[in-house]
Write a protein that holds these residues in place. Sequence first.
Motif, short mmCIF file in Angstrom:
data_model
loop_
_atom_site.label_atom_id
_atom_site.label_comp_id
_atom_site.label_asym_id
_atom_site.label_seq_id
_atom_site.Cartn_x
_atom_site.Cartn_y
_atom_site.Cartn_z
N THR A 1 0.05 9.42 -3.84
CA THR A 1 -1.35 8.25 -4.00
C THR A 1 -1.64 7.12 -5.29
O THR A 1 -1.86 6.99 -5.56
N GLY A 2 0.01 6.81 -5.41
CA GLY A 2 0.44 5.82 -6.02
C GLY A 2 0.42 4.93 -5.79
O GLY A 2 0.10 4.38 -4.40
N SER A 3 1.09 3.52 -6.05
CA SER A 3 0.97 2.70 -6.07
C SER A 3 1.76 2.02 -4.12
O SER A 3 1.96 1.19 -4.01
N ASN A 4 2.53 3.35 -4.21
CA ASN A 4 3.75 3.00 -2.45
C ASN A 4 2.80 4.06 -1.39
O ASN A 4 2.96 4.34 -0.62
N GLU A 5 2.00 4.46 -1.41
CA GLU A 5 0.41 5.60 -1.08
C GLU A 5 0.91 5.21 0.61
O GLU A 5 1.35 5.54 1.41
N LYS A 6 0.34 3.98 1.47
CA LYS A 6 0.31 3.58 2.32
C LYS A 6 1.29 3.69 2.93
O LYS A 6 1.87 4.32 4.15
N GLU A 7 2.86 3.25 2.56
CA GLU A 7 4.60 2.66 2.93
C GLU A 7 4.49 3.93 3.46
O GLU A 7 5.04 4.74 4.48
N TYR A 8 4.71 4.88 1.79
CA TYR A 8 4.43 6.71 2.30
C TYR A 8 4.41 7.61 3.02
O TYR A 8 4.87 8.27 3.72
N MET A 9 3.67 7.43 2.75
CA MET A 9 2.54 8.25 3.59
C MET A 9 3.14 7.95 5.50
O MET A 9 2.77 8.28 5.86
N GLN A 10 2.66 6.84 5.40
CA GLN A 10 3.04 6.72 6.58
C GLN A 10 4.45 6.69 7.19
O GLN A 10 4.47 7.04 8.69
N ARG A 11 5.13 6.56 6.91
CA ARG A 11 6.52 6.48 6.88
C ARG A 11 7.14 8.49 6.94
O ARG A 11 7.53 8.95 7.84
N SER A 12 6.50 8.81 6.15
CA SER A 12 6.83 10.46 5.78
C SER A 12 5.77 11.41 6.67
O SER A 12 5.71 12.46 7.35
N SER A 13 4.60 11.10 7.16
CA SER A 13 3.98 11.98 7.78
C SER A 13 3.68 11.80 9.80
O SER A 13 2.71 12.15 10.39
N SER A 14 4.35 10.24 10.04
CA SER A 14 4.57 9.66 10.95
C SER A 14 4.62 11.12 12.30
O SER A 14 4.53 10.74 13.11
#
Length: 75
Positions: free
Chosen positions: A31-44
């Motif tokens: 849930t840090g500064s790159n949360e959106k990119e990280y979660m979209q990439r790893s949870s897709s």
Amino acid sequence: MHPPLSSGQIIDATGMTAMPGFIDAHKHVNTGSNEKEYMQRSSSRYTTVLAGGGPGDGTIALRDHIDSGMINGRA
């Protein structure tokens, strides 16, 4: 006695393959500064993501961000 179930929507899946949901039950929620990119990439690739231990704050924040539309929960 239970009332009869209503019928669902019929989907023409000719030529398609039905797949079960995939669950990642060992996800490190970021849930840090790159949360959106990280979660979209790893949870897709998953229909359900669970953080297996530690505090639940990150998982709750992720749920809230998906619910608000900040992160696309259906990548």
